[in-house]
Design an enzyme around this catalytic site. Structure first.
Site, PDB file in Angstrom:
ATOM      1  N   LYS A  28       0.982  -1.389   0.051  1.00 37.54           N
ATOM      2  CA  LYS A  28       0.178   0.081   0.178  1.00 37.54           C
ATOM      3  C   LYS A  28       0.822   1.307   0.170  1.00 37.54           C
ATOM      4  O   LYS A  28       0.500   2.230  -0.777  1.00 37.54           O
ATOM      5  CB  LYS A  28      -0.927  -0.010   1.083  1.00 37.54           C
ATOM      6  CG  LYS A  28      -2.043  -1.107   0.926  1.00 37.54           C
ATOM      7  CD  LYS A  28      -2.898  -1.026   2.082  1.00 37.54           C
ATOM      8  CE  LYS A  28      -4.382  -2.214   2.055  1.00 37.54           C
ATOM      9  NZ  LYS A  28      -5.118  -1.861   2.755  1.00 37.54           N
ATOM     10  N   ASP A  87     -10.158   2.349   2.509  1.00 40.17           N
ATOM     11  CA  ASP A  87     -10.135   1.552   3.790  1.00 40.17           C
ATOM     12  C   ASP A  87     -11.005   2.143   4.919  1.00 40.17           C
ATOM     13  O   ASP A  87     -11.986   1.596   5.809  1.00 40.17           O
ATOM     14  CB  ASP A  87      -8.875   1.049   4.189  1.00 40.17           C
ATOM     15  CG  ASP A  87      -8.334   0.074   3.386  1.00 40.17           C
ATOM     16  OD1 ASP A  87      -8.996  -0.739   2.678  1.00 40.17           O
ATOM     17  OD2 ASP A  87      -6.996  -0.265   3.235  1.00 40.17           O
ATOM     18  N   THR A 139       6.799  -1.674  16.571  1.00 39.23           N
ATOM     19  CA  THR A 139       8.038  -0.649  16.182  1.00 39.23           C
ATOM     20  C   THR A 139       7.614   0.576  16.370  1.00 39.23           C
ATOM     21  O   THR A 139       6.773   1.114  15.749  1.00 39.23           O
ATOM     22  CB  THR A 139       8.315  -0.819  14.559  1.00 39.23           C
ATOM     23  OG1 THR A 139       8.685  -2.381  14.391  1.00 39.23           O
ATOM     24  CG2 THR A 139       9.640   0.036  14.220  1.00 39.23           C
TER      25      THR A 139
END
Length: 282
Positions: A67, A103, A154
């Site tokens: 993406k 989305d 992360t």
């Protein structure tokens, strides 16, 4: 005249329901389209997209792990794609690829229209800072949530997403280790593989995060969502939802981007839900 070609590009994609969903939309609207699958690794993405364009590809959906790379490959971006920094919908133009992201709107439509959620004023925990999390975060803010806490394995990716959203009054990046001190959340959204069988291990999340009558969503669907939703059920969540509805709704938004018609989603959603045999609202 050949049938216009569309595709889903990702890795892996063999399991995807997207061709079936778009075929249902095409039948419903009477719009001819050929929607296929293109399995391409990160190293193969640029070449696969170029070959698809050369073969007459008109539009594509993009899924993991491409993406962010898809956004970089675009000649132009919609406001939605620019805000979230990732693309899940490509449209071929005379000058190159135009990128959009459906989305977030797909998730909000599923939560509000299908599941009766009122997102206004809700305190939300978003687990993950990858492509899907990028796609949904701006739409959640637009829906009127009061706060968005983001956690990810992360820290640098968590901070990058928070910086991109540019709303420090409402958006707060945190480490997993800090969660036990952050209170409770009205809505928890899992945009990672945490809790999925392939991820393994125990969930690094205290069940005390779930507010009384709090709701939980796993953006995976079917069997992939069972582990996380079981954690939510054990923690006393009110509504527990998987990502099947979001998948169908974002596909409808992509169809609208390409054809200027937004199909009805109820029939294909009900069909896929019945076949899955899984209930996601309790």
């Amino acid at each position: 005249m050949p049938t216009p070609r569309f595709a889903l590009i990702g890795h892996p994609v063999a399991h995807s329901l997207s061709p079936r969903i778009h075929a249902a939309f095409a039948r419903q609207t009477g719009i001819a389209m050929d929607y296929g699958l293109i399995d391409a690794t990160a190293e193969e993405f640029d070449d696969a997209l170029a070959k698809f364009a050369a073969a007459g590809g008109k539009g594509a959906n993009v899924t993991l792990p491409h993406k962010a790379r898809a956004a970089a490959a675009c000649e132009s971006l919609s406001d939605r794609a620019r805000r979230c920094g990732v693309v899940n919908t490509l449209t071929r133009t005379a000058t190159g690829w135009a990128g959009d992201n459906t989305d977030g709107l797909g998730l909000v439509r599923d939560l509000t229209d299908r599941h009766g959620q009122d997102l206004r004023g809700r305190r939300v925990l978003l687990i993950g800072a990858g492509g899907v999390a990028h796609g949904v975060a701006p739409a959640l803010l637009d829906a009127g949530i009061s706060g968005l806490m983001i956690v990810n394995r992360t820290d640098s990716r968590t901070d990058a997403l928070a910086d991109l959203l540019g709303d420090p009054a409402r958006v707060h990046p945190r480490n997993f280790a800090d969660l036990h001190t952050q209170g409770v959340f009205d809505l928890i959204i899992n945009a990672t593989s945490i809790g999925h069988a392939a991820d393994g291990g125990e969930l690094p999340l205290p069940q005390s995060l779930i507010a009384p009558r709090g709701d939980v969503v796993d953006l995976g669907y079917g069997e992939a969502s069972i582990g996380f939703l079981a954690w939510a059920r054990a923690g006393g969540a009110d509504q527990m939802m998987d990502g099947l509805g979001m998948l169908v709704e974002q596909a409808a938004e992509s169809f609208n981007v390409w054809h200027g018609v937004r199909p009805s989603t109820d029939e294909i959603y009900a069909e896929l839900r019945a076949e899955s045999g899984l209930t996601t609202v309790a």
